[in-house]
Design a protein around this motif. Structure first.
Motif, PDB file in Angstrom:
ATOM      1  N   ASN A  24     -10.900 -14.515 -37.668  1.00  0.00           N
ATOM      2  CA  ASN A  24     -10.551 -13.906 -36.376  1.00  0.00           C
ATOM      3  C   ASN A  24     -10.856 -14.833 -35.214  1.00  0.00           C
ATOM      4  O   ASN A  24     -10.094 -14.903 -34.242  1.00  0.00           O
ATOM      5  N   VAL A  25     -11.976 -15.543 -35.311  1.00  0.00           N
ATOM      6  CA  VAL A  25     -12.407 -16.396 -34.208  1.00  0.00           C
ATOM      7  C   VAL A  25     -11.378 -17.469 -33.888  1.00  0.00           C
ATOM      8  O   VAL A  25     -11.239 -17.900 -32.745  1.00  0.00           O
ATOM      9  N   GLN A  26     -10.653 -17.910 -34.901  1.00  0.00           N
ATOM     10  CA  GLN A  26      -9.667 -18.970 -34.690  1.00  0.00           C
ATOM     11  C   GLN A  26      -8.523 -18.513 -33.793  1.00  0.00           C
ATOM     12  O   GLN A  26      -7.798 -19.344 -33.248  1.00  0.00           O
ATOM     13  N   HIS A  27      -8.381 -17.209 -33.651  1.00  0.00           N
ATOM     14  CA  HIS A  27      -7.306 -16.651 -32.828  1.00  0.00           C
ATOM     15  C   HIS A  27      -7.860 -15.973 -31.585  1.00  0.00           C
ATOM     16  O   HIS A  27      -7.190 -15.145 -30.972  1.00  0.00           O
ATOM     17  N   SER A  28      -9.114 -16.309 -31.246  1.00  0.00           N
ATOM     18  CA  SER A  28      -9.702 -15.767 -30.014  1.00  0.00           C
ATOM     19  C   SER A  28     -10.382 -16.908 -29.256  1.00  0.00           C
ATOM     20  O   SER A  28      -9.716 -17.655 -28.546  1.00  0.00           O
ATOM     21  N   PHE A  29     -11.687 -17.088 -29.431  1.00  0.00           N
ATOM     22  CA  PHE A  29     -12.373 -18.103 -28.640  1.00  0.00           C
ATOM     23  C   PHE A  29     -12.428 -19.466 -29.329  1.00  0.00           C
ATOM     24  O   PHE A  29     -13.041 -20.401 -28.820  1.00  0.00           O
ATOM     25  N   GLY A  30     -11.782 -19.603 -30.480  1.00  0.00           N
ATOM     26  CA  GLY A  30     -11.743 -20.899 -31.141  1.00  0.00           C
ATOM     27  C   GLY A  30     -11.145 -21.987 -30.273  1.00  0.00           C
ATOM     28  O   GLY A  30     -11.525 -23.159 -30.381  1.00  0.00           O
ATOM     29  N   GLN A  31     -10.198 -21.623 -29.422  1.00  0.00           N
ATOM     30  CA  GLN A  31      -9.598 -22.597 -28.502  1.00  0.00           C
ATOM     31  C   GLN A  31     -10.674 -23.297 -27.670  1.00  0.00           C
ATOM     32  O   GLN A  31     -10.665 -24.528 -27.511  1.00  0.00           O
ATOM     33  N   LEU A  32     -11.611 -22.517 -27.134  1.00  0.00           N
ATOM     34  CA  LEU A  32     -12.672 -23.101 -26.311  1.00  0.00           C
ATOM     35  C   LEU A  32     -13.551 -24.031 -27.134  1.00  0.00           C
ATOM     36  O   LEU A  32     -13.965 -25.088 -26.648  1.00  0.00           O
ATOM     37  N   LEU A  33     -13.843 -23.666 -28.372  1.00  0.00           N
ATOM     38  CA  LEU A  33     -14.681 -24.522 -29.205  1.00  0.00           C
ATOM     39  C   LEU A  33     -14.035 -25.884 -29.421  1.00  0.00           C
ATOM     40  O   LEU A  33     -14.710 -26.909 -29.454  1.00  0.00           O
ATOM     41  N   HIS A  34     -12.713 -25.894 -29.567  1.00  0.00           N
ATOM     42  CA  HIS A  34     -12.015 -27.144 -29.870  1.00  0.00           C
ATOM     43  C   HIS A  34     -11.717 -27.981 -28.632  1.00  0.00           C
ATOM     44  O   HIS A  34     -11.846 -29.211 -28.670  1.00  0.00           O
ATOM     45  N   GLN A  35     -11.304 -27.353 -27.534  1.00  0.00           N
ATOM     46  CA  GLN A  35     -10.805 -28.118 -26.400  1.00  0.00           C
ATOM     47  C   GLN A  35     -11.450 -27.753 -25.057  1.00  0.00           C
ATOM     48  O   GLN A  35     -11.030 -28.268 -24.025  1.00  0.00           O
ATOM     49  N   GLY A  36     -12.445 -26.883 -25.071  1.00  0.00           N
ATOM     50  CA  GLY A  36     -13.101 -26.516 -23.826  1.00  0.00           C
ATOM     51  C   GLY A  36     -13.959 -27.639 -23.280  1.00  0.00           C
ATOM     52  O   GLY A  36     -14.265 -28.630 -23.959  1.00  0.00           O
ATOM     53  N   THR A  37     -14.369 -27.497 -22.033  1.00  0.00           N
ATOM     54  CA  THR A  37     -15.169 -28.547 -21.392  1.00  0.00           C
ATOM     55  C   THR A  37     -16.614 -28.550 -21.878  1.00  0.00           C
ATOM     56  O   THR A  37     -17.284 -29.582 -21.802  1.00  0.00           O
ATOM     57  N   ALA A  38     -17.117 -27.425 -22.354  1.00  0.00           N
ATOM     58  CA  ALA A  38     -18.484 -27.363 -22.888  1.00  0.00           C
ATOM     59  C   ALA A  38     -18.445 -27.588 -24.394  1.00  0.00           C
ATOM     60  O   ALA A  38     -17.563 -27.078 -25.095  1.00  0.00           O
ATOM     61  N   VAL A  39     -19.388 -28.361 -24.892  1.00  0.00           N
ATOM     62  CA  VAL A  39     -19.538 -28.541 -26.340  1.00  0.00           C
ATOM     63  C   VAL A  39     -20.414 -27.410 -26.862  1.00  0.00           C
ATOM     64  O   VAL A  39     -21.573 -27.271 -26.445  1.00  0.00           O
ATOM     65  N   ILE A  40     -19.862 -26.587 -27.740  1.00  0.00           N
ATOM     66  CA  ILE A  40     -20.576 -25.430 -28.283  1.00  0.00           C
ATOM     67  C   ILE A  40     -20.791 -25.646 -29.778  1.00  0.00           C
ATOM     68  O   ILE A  40     -19.850 -25.568 -30.565  1.00  0.00           O
ATOM     69  N   PRO A  41     -22.013 -25.936 -30.210  1.00  0.00           N
ATOM     70  CA  PRO A  41     -22.260 -26.041 -31.655  1.00  0.00           C
ATOM     71  C   PRO A  41     -22.015 -24.691 -32.335  1.00  0.00           C
ATOM     72  O   PRO A  41     -22.035 -23.633 -31.688  1.00  0.00           O
TER      73      PRO A  41
END
Length: 551
Positions: free
Chosen positions: A386-403
Motif C-alpha cells: 500500500n505504501v508504494q501507492h501513497s507516501f512512497g513517492q516522498l521516500l524515493h524523490q522527496g527533499t528529506a531523506v527518510i530511512p
C-alpha cells in the motif's frame, strides 16, 4: 547510561560527527556496487530473526566507531542494570523490568522499590497463574456469562499502552484462531465505542477495563458507558460477571462492582507502553488462547536473552539502535518509516509510534539539561505494498531523506503463493530502488531506448531521476507466529531503551502526556458552563465557538 554533555565530548562522538559531515558518509549505491559480499558482511541473526544492514551506508569503519560510542555510553552496563531491577527510570525512581514479565518462573528477577527489593519473578508468575486460570475457565465454560452461556466476545477498554499493544498483537495473530471475538476501544470519542456496542450482545460479552490507576479519564468514561450498557440488559446485580479489570486500584475496582478475583494487577516497574506482556495482554490470551500468549512471551524472552548476552558486534537491538541513532542524530534524519510487508502487522507502526516517541521524545537529559542534538525521530508507516501507492513517492524523490525499516515474513499462512511472491518481490525491489536510485543519465537513456526522441527524453530526465542513497534496514521473520512476533517486539523495546541510554535521556517517563490532561479539566468545565475566564484568549475563543456550534 551516558551523560549527554560528556558523551558529545568523547572521541567516538567526534569521529562520528566528522564522518557525518562528509557527503560520502551517506553513500549507499557505491558501497553496494563495490562489495559483492555486502549482504553477508552486514546481516546478523538472533532469536530467530535476521536483520540486513547492507542497504545502509554502514561499513567497517562506521561500525567500529558506532561500537566505540556504545562502549563510551555504557550500553551493555545499562542493559545489565535494567535487568537487575535498578532505578533506570530516574525521574520516577522506578525500575523498568518488563523483561521479567516474559522470563521463566525460575529467572529470579528482583525490582528495587522505595521499600527495598521485591521478588519480581514471584509476583509476575503469581499473577500469570491467576490469568491462566481465568482464561482456562472462560474457554472451558466453567466461567460463564450471567445467563450460564459461554462468553463469545471480549471488549478491551484502555488507551495508549493498554490498547495499542494488545490490539496490534491480537490482529497480527488472527490466523492462529479465535477463542473469543475481540474488540478494542481506546478513544473516548463516542464514534469509537457506540458502533462496537451496537454490534455486540451484552449477554455474551466480557468487558476488560485496562487502567493501572483506574482513573484514566478516557478509559473510565468508556467504562461507565459499557457498565450502563451491561446493566440495561442484565440488571445491576449481574454485571460483575461480565467485568474484569487490569488495575492496581482495588478500592476503585470494588466501587465499580468488579469482583476481586477478576482484578489482575501489575507493579509500577511495568510501564504502559511496555506492558502487553503483563495482565494488559489478557485480551490476547482470551482471544487467541493461552498457548499463543505463552509463546509470545517465550519469543520476547529469547530476544531478551540475546540482547543481554550477544556481543555488541552481533547484538541485534544494539546494532539497530546504533544505526537508527546514526541516521537520526548524526545525519539529522527527521523521521523513519516502519513498513511491514504483511497486512497482519498493519497496527505495528501505531504501536511503534508510542514506543518510540513517548519513550524518547525528550528535550532534556537525565540531569535536566537541554539536549543539544536530535533524539527521537517521527515514526510513521503503513503495510506494503500500500505504501508504494501513497507516501512512497516522498521516500524515493522527496527533499528529506527518510530511512525505513522493511519488515518481511518469509512464509505466509495462506495458500496464495503467487501473491506472496509478488509481495516479497516488491519489498526487495523497494529497498534496491531506494538504495541505488537512477541517475539522470540513466533515465534519459532508458527513455530514449523506448523510442522517445532525445529532446523529450532530456526534458523528462530530471523528473525520472531518483537520487538513491536512501537507507533501509531489512528485518526478516521466518513466519508470523507468536514466538517470532514476540522477538520482533522485544527487539524494538530494547532498541528504544538503548537509544535513550546512549542519548542520556529517560525512556521510561512521559511527562509530556501530563500537561494536556491537566488542562483538559479546565476546558471541559468551560465547555459545560461557558465560563472561560481561566482560559487563554485563543482557547476561550475556541470554546465559545464550539458551544455555539454544538448548541
Amino acid at each position: 547510561m551516558s551523560d549527554s554533555a560528556s558523551l558529545i565530548r568523547s572521541a567516538p562522538w567526534a569521529r562520528l560527527a566528522a564522518r557525518a559531515a562528509d557527503p560520502e558518509a551517506s553513500a549507499i549505491r557505491a558501497r553496494l556496487i563495490a562489495d559483492p559480499n555486502r549482504f553477508a558482511r552486514f546481516s546478523r541473526t538472533g532469536a530467530g530473526l535476521l536483520i540486513d544492514f547492507s542497504r545502509t551506508a554502514l561499513d567497517g569503519a562506521l561500525l567500529d566507531d558506532l561500537l566505540a560510542l556504545a562502549e563510551a555510553a555504557g550500553l551493555r552496563a545499562f542493559l545489565r542494570r535494567m535487568a537487575a531491577g535498578a532505578w533506570v527510570n530516574a525521574t520516577e525512581r522506578r525500575a523498568a523490568l518488563h523483561v521479567a514479565l516474559r522470563a521463566p518462573r525460575s529467572a529470579g528477577y528482583r525490582a528495587r522499590t522505595a521499600d527495598g527489593w521485591e521478588d519480581a519473578s514471584g509476583t509476575i508468575h503469581a499473577e500469570l497463574d491467576r490469568m491462566h486460570g481465568f482464561v482456562t475457565g472462560v474457554h472451558s465454560g466453567t466461567i460463564t456469562a450471567a445467563n450460564g452461556t459461554p462468553f463469545a466476545n471480549v471488549l478491551n477498554l484502555g488507551i495508549g499502552g493498554s490498547d495499542l499493544g494488545p490490539a496490534m498483537v491480537t490482529e497480527a495473530l488472527a490466523h492462529t484462531g479465535a477463542r473469543l471475538d475481540a474488540r478494542f476501544v481506546g478513544n473516548v470519542d463516542g464514534h469509537a465505542l457506540a458502533p462496537v456496542l451496537d454490534r455486540l450482545d451484552p449477554a455474551r460479552t466480557l468487558v476488560l477495563i485496562a487502567s493501572k490507576s483506574f482513573t484514566t479519564q478516557e478509559t473510565m468514561a468508556n467504562a461507565a458507558v459499557a457498565r450502563e450498557w451491561l446493566a440495561a440488559k442484565l440488571g445491576e446485580a449481574r454485571i460483575g460477571q461480565h467485568l474484569a479489570a487490569l488495575s492496581t486500584n482495588l478500592h476503585a475496582t470494588d466501587a465499580f462492582g468488579i469482583p476481586r478475583d477478576r482484578v489482575f494487577g501489575f507493579r509500577d516497574w511495568v510501564g504502559g507502553r511496555f506492558s502487553l506482556w503483563s495482565p494488559i495482554g489478557l485480551a490476547i490470551a482470551l482471544a487467541r488462547g493461552w498457548e499463543v500468549f505463552a509463546s509470545l512471551l517465550a519469543g520476547a524472552h529469547a530476544m531478551d536473552a540475546h540482547a543481554l548476552t550477544a556481543p555488541p558486534r552481533r547484538n541485534l537491538p544494539m546494532l539497530l539502535a546504533l544505526m537508527h541513532t546514526w541516521h537520526a542524530t548524526f545525519l539529522g534524519r527527521p523521521a523513519y518509516a516502519c513498513l511491514p510487508y504483511d497486512q497482519r502487522l498493519a497496527r505495528l507502526p501505531a504501536w511503534l509510534q508510542q514506543l518510540e516517541m513517548e519513550s524518547n521524545g525528550k528535550r532534556v537529559d537525565l540531569a535536566g539539561r537541554p539536549v543539544s542534538f536530535p533524539t527521537a525521530p517521527v515514526v510513521f508507516g503503513e503495510p506494503g505494498t500500500n505504501v508504494q501507492h501513497s507516501f512512497g513517492q516522498l521516500l524515493h524523490q522527496g527533499t528529506a531523506v527518510i530511512p525505513a525499516d522493511l519488515i518481511l515474513v518469509a512464509r505466509p499462512d495462506h495458500g496464495l503463493r503467487a501473491n506472496h511472491r509478488i509481495l516479497l518481490a516488491h519489498a526487495a525491489a523497494q529497498g534496491a530502488a531506494l538504495a541505488l536510485g537512477r541517475s539522470e543519465e540513466e533515465a534519459v537513456a532508458e527513455l530514449a531506448s523506448s523510442g522517445i526522441d532525445q529532446a523529450r527524453a532530456a526534458e523528462l530526465g530530471p523528473h525520472r531521476t531518483f537520487p538513491g542513497n536512501r537507507p533501509t534496514i531489512g528485518i526478516i521473520l521466518p513466519r508470523l507466529d507468536p514466538h517470532h512476533l514476540g522477538a520482533l517486539l522485544s527487539l524494538y523495546e530494547h532498541k528504544v531503551a538503548l537509544q535513550a541510554a546512549l542519548w542520556g535521556i529517560n525512556a521510561f517517563d512521559q511527562w509530556g502526556v501530563e500537561l494536556g490532561k491537566t488542562l483538559a479539566g479546565g476546558t471541559e468545565a468551560a465547555l459545560a458552563t461557558g465560563d472561560t475566564a481561566a482560559l487563554d484568549p485563543a482557547t476561550a475563543g475556541l470554546v465559545v465557538a464550539l458551544r455555539r456550534l454544538t448548541g
